[in-house]
Scaffold this motif. Sequence first.
Motif: not given
Length: 126
Positions: A20-39
């Motif tokens: 609708x008029x709301x933007x859902x935001x996250x980080x990409x698969x690429x970004x999370x793979x570069x960061x490693x396991x998020x804690x």
Amino acid sequence: MEFPGDLKYTKEHEWVRMEGDVAVVGITEFAQSELGDLVFVDLPAVGKAVTAHGTMCVVESTKAASDVYSPLNGTVSEVNSALVNDPSLINKTPYTEGWIVKLSGVSAGDVAALMSADEYRKLLGK
């Protein structure tokens, strides 16, 4: 690596899905793979005004802490509180259960100006 075609992307590796008029935001698969396991995810407060390219929150992995930048101007209308107890949702399902915030008051023109999946894929050389 997955690049859903219904999302918009930034050079800083955030994604946006309009509901609708709301933007859902996250980080990409690429970004999370570069960061490693998020804690840990330091979520912003609901009601916080964010500006495009400004720091929205911080994610911490076993490797490092990284800023997550807002892809748009807007106001945080909801945060994914499930990330408090399970930040690895971003690693497991970055485009679904791993969303970080929802923004209200965003400009449709600003959303349209973000990269398509094909443009983001080219940026990464994939």
